[in-house]
Write a protein that holds these residues in place. Structure first.
Motif, mmCIF file in Angstrom:
data_model
loop_
_atom_site.group_PDB
_atom_site.id
_atom_site.type_symbol
_atom_site.label_atom_id
_atom_site.label_comp_id
_atom_site.label_asym_id
_atom_site.label_seq_id
_atom_site.Cartn_x
_atom_site.Cartn_y
_atom_site.Cartn_z
ATOM 1 N N VAL A 1 37.569 47.545 56.099
ATOM 2 C CA VAL A 1 37.094 46.089 57.087
ATOM 3 C C VAL A 1 36.553 46.647 58.295
ATOM 4 O O VAL A 1 37.613 47.178 59.122
ATOM 5 N N PRO A 2 35.249 47.004 59.062
ATOM 6 C CA PRO A 2 35.457 47.483 61.263
ATOM 7 C C PRO A 2 36.198 46.846 61.557
ATOM 8 O O PRO A 2 36.021 45.714 61.386
ATOM 9 N N ASN A 3 37.036 47.382 62.795
ATOM 10 C CA ASN A 3 37.810 46.782 63.117
ATOM 11 C C ASN A 3 38.283 47.371 64.159
ATOM 12 O O ASN A 3 38.442 48.589 64.708
ATOM 13 N N TYR A 4 38.640 47.064 65.000
ATOM 14 C CA TYR A 4 38.856 47.668 66.914
ATOM 15 C C TYR A 4 40.661 47.106 67.082
ATOM 16 O O TYR A 4 41.202 45.350 66.597
ATOM 17 N N PRO A 5 41.377 47.400 68.104
ATOM 18 C CA PRO A 5 42.534 47.198 68.387
ATOM 19 C C PRO A 5 42.530 45.452 69.101
ATOM 20 O O PRO A 5 41.554 45.934 70.454
ATOM 21 N N ARG A 6 43.106 44.545 69.272
ATOM 22 C CA ARG A 6 42.809 43.391 69.834
ATOM 23 C C ARG A 6 43.067 43.334 71.653
ATOM 24 O O ARG A 6 42.434 42.715 71.848
ATOM 25 N N ALA B 1 28.194 55.417 59.624
ATOM 26 C CA ALA B 1 27.439 55.521 60.691
ATOM 27 C C ALA B 1 26.952 53.994 61.940
ATOM 28 O O ALA B 1 26.299 54.065 63.013
ATOM 29 N N SER B 2 27.414 53.314 60.796
ATOM 30 C CA SER B 2 27.116 52.053 62.308
ATOM 31 C C SER B 2 28.432 51.242 62.977
ATOM 32 O O SER B 2 27.993 50.475 63.864
ATOM 33 N N VAL B 3 29.807 52.406 62.536
ATOM 34 C CA VAL B 3 30.408 51.595 63.538
ATOM 35 C C VAL B 3 30.460 53.136 64.840
ATOM 36 O O VAL B 3 31.933 52.847 65.872
ATOM 37 N N LYS B 4 29.633 52.999 64.855
ATOM 38 C CA LYS B 4 29.762 54.850 66.051
ATOM 39 C C LYS B 4 29.724 53.842 67.494
ATOM 40 O O LYS B 4 28.514 52.496 67.495
ATOM 41 N N ASN B 5 30.189 54.108 68.887
ATOM 42 C CA ASN B 5 29.857 53.252 69.405
ATOM 43 C C ASN B 5 30.170 51.932 69.067
ATOM 44 O O ASN B 5 28.989 51.252 69.740
ATOM 45 N N LEU B 6 31.183 51.428 69.075
ATOM 46 C CA LEU B 6 31.455 49.915 68.734
ATOM 47 C C LEU B 6 31.603 49.414 70.907
ATOM 48 O O LEU B 6 32.019 49.776 71.256
ATOM 49 N N VAL B 7 31.115 48.402 70.044
ATOM 50 C CA VAL B 7 31.244 46.933 71.138
ATOM 51 C C VAL B 7 31.686 46.280 70.826
ATOM 52 O O VAL B 7 31.943 45.002 69.638
ATOM 53 N N TYR B 8 33.331 45.832 71.926
ATOM 54 C CA TYR B 8 34.269 44.735 71.854
ATOM 55 C C TYR B 8 33.725 44.019 72.182
ATOM 56 O O TYR B 8 32.680 44.342 73.669
ATOM 57 N N ALA B 9 34.270 42.266 71.686
ATOM 58 C CA ALA B 9 33.558 41.498 72.498
ATOM 59 C C ALA B 9 33.731 40.824 73.653
ATOM 60 O O ALA B 9 33.262 39.599 74.140
ATOM 61 N N SER B 10 34.777 41.627 74.443
ATOM 62 C CA SER B 10 35.352 41.969 75.413
ATOM 63 C C SER B 10 33.742 41.441 76.169
ATOM 64 O O SER B 10 34.198 41.514 77.652
#
Length: 466
Positions: A322-327, A365-374
């Motif tokens: 699941v695409p994710n990033y540190p909270r 391809a879709s998870v490049k240049n992630l945008v965080y919720a903040s």
């Protein structure tokens, strides 16, 4: 749930590794396929019939239907199947020595969904990091009480439902949590106790592992040198479970190590196919550690599953995380958890719910240049005519990490929620829109500069924002 935290790193430094698709746990699926095939071979001759029956009786069954409630997703693609696979991280029996004494209930050390499409021409395995910070729904605790909904790591669902020590409750709470956050209907489940690995490894006379660095862990009872070495079952069990003090201390790192270990176990098992004693020992340990729902409880249904997987070309068996990033990117003080990346996570779940193939390349391809919720600056306007609705929605969005810069009333009431944004904020708008299915999202020259505007309509359900 463990309260330990890993070493602090910047969000940008961590997100690249956590947000990317990984080929995880292929060894587990293939190992089961090879193992079950071997069981059928053993049972084909008259002399092996009693062995077949013995192994068949090892598999435990747990009925979860009465613990799931009636508010469940529909199967949008009849003929397709979603199987929840849980690796149990209990501290009972052989597991007791591998970890801290603070864990007194069952934990889900591994959590993934195997999606098999109606045409059986491809398949996808979606892994959920155990540190995923999500809303755990109310669950039957097995003692006549229900837990209260709350935010926690996703693996706590297994512990809450398993408070009474029953796998049925543990699996049911995990199913409810996964269904609530993915929209996928779970058809079957398989729970595998990691203690079963110990007997499997010993039956194979050990497995070779190649840690890149020395591993010393009091919790996992490990003192391993760097480099390739053959380990026995007890050491192997600690090796696949150790987390802190190895690499970056993340769950993602452990996932990769477990996958490598299972690949090695699978290769060794294939080498031992001609040794009945070794093979029988492997299958005894494997089946004894397995609990499924009633429909899957037996060698025949598991063999049928393995046979279906066997017919799928390897290039069309996708292993996704699941695409994710540190909270901490949204909440700097939280160094221990990850949150799912939207809209990419929604895209994965929507594709599988509609039985559409999602490949590794597509997700990468879709998870490049992630945008965080903040990084999404939102203004919330009340279009319902009901006092306080904008403030209520704003509170939920802040809790999810969004940067809410203001609230107010829309110029007029609306029938449905809508999102508007100026040119240049397409990605930010997509992140917000993914949390409001059905809300129209439109670029507008009249939209507030630098902001994504959400007009709340009567269709918006607050509980969907958890």
């Amino acid at each position: 749930m463990s309260g330990s935290r890993g070493r602090r790193r910047t969000p940008a430094g961590r997100a690249g590794g956590r947000g990317q698709t990984r080929l995880t746990r292929r060894g587990r699926v293939l190992a089961w396929s090879a193992g079950v095939t071997a069981v059928v071979v053993l049972g084909a001759g008259g002399a092996g019939a009693w062995i077949y029956q013995d192994l068949n009786n090892n598999i435990s069954s747990a009925d979860v239907d009465d613990k799931l409630g009636g508010d469940r997703p529909e199967n949008l693609s009849p003929g397709s199947k979603n199987i929840l696979v849980v690796g149990s991280d209990s501290r009972d029996g052989a597991n007791a020595k591998y970890g801290g004494n603070d864990l007194t209930t069952m934990q889900s050390d591994t959590l993934m969904v195997l999606h098999i499409p109606a045409n059986r021409e491809w398949a996808a395995v979606v892994s959920f990091p155990r540190d995923s910070w999500v809303q755990i729904p109310a669950c039957d605790k097995g003692d006549g009480k229900m837990s209260a909904p709350h935010k926690a790591k996703i693996n706590e669902a297994f512990a809450i439902g398993g408070s009474s020590g029953e796998v049925a409750g543990a699996a049911a709470c995990s199913i409810k949590t996964v269904e609530a956050h993915t929209g996928l209907r779970i058809d079957n489940f398989m729970s595998i106790d990691f203690s079963g690995f110990k007997g499997m490894v010993d039956a194979l006379d050990g497995i070779e592992v190649c840690p890149k660095q020395k591993i010393v862990s009091d919790k996992a009872k490990l003192n391993m040198k760097a480099g390739c070495q053959t380990v026995d079952g007890e050491t192997a069990l600690g090796y696949v479970r150790v987390r802190y003090g190895v690499g970056d201390g993340s769950d993602i790192g452990r996932i990769g190590r477990q996958q490598e270990f299972m690949n090695a176990l699978m290769k060794k098992a294939k080498e031992k196919l001609t040794s009945p004693d070794s093979l029988y020992g492997v299958l005894q340990s494997g089946t004894k550690s397995l609990t499924t729902d009633p429909a899957m409880a037996g060698i025949k249904p598991i063999y049928a599953l393995a046979n279906q997987l066997k017919g799928i070309p390897s290039e069309r068996l996708a292993f996704l995380t699941v695409p994710n990033y540190p909270r901490e990117a949204d909440f700097p003080k939280d160094l221990a958890n990850v949150v799912w990346q939207y809209p990419q996570a929604t895209d994965v779940f929507t594709a599988l719910a509609n039985d559409k193939e999602m490949t590794k390349a597509q997700l990468q391809a879709s998870v490049k240049n992630l945008v965080y919720a903040s990084q999404v600056r939102v203004q919330v306007l009340n279009g319902t005519g009901v006092s306080g609705r904008a403030a209520d929605v704003a509170e939920k969005l802040r809790a999810a990490g969004y940067t809410v810069v203001g609230t107010g009333n829309a110029p007029q009431t609306v029938a449905k929620s809508a999102i508007t944004f100026p040119a240049g904020l397409e990605k930010q708008a997509a992140v917000l829109a993914s949390r409001f299915p059905g809300a129209a999202s439109t670029a507008s020259a009249d939209a507030a500069a630098g902001l994504v505007t959400l007009v709340v309509g009567p269709d918006l359900k607050l509980e969907k924002l958890e």
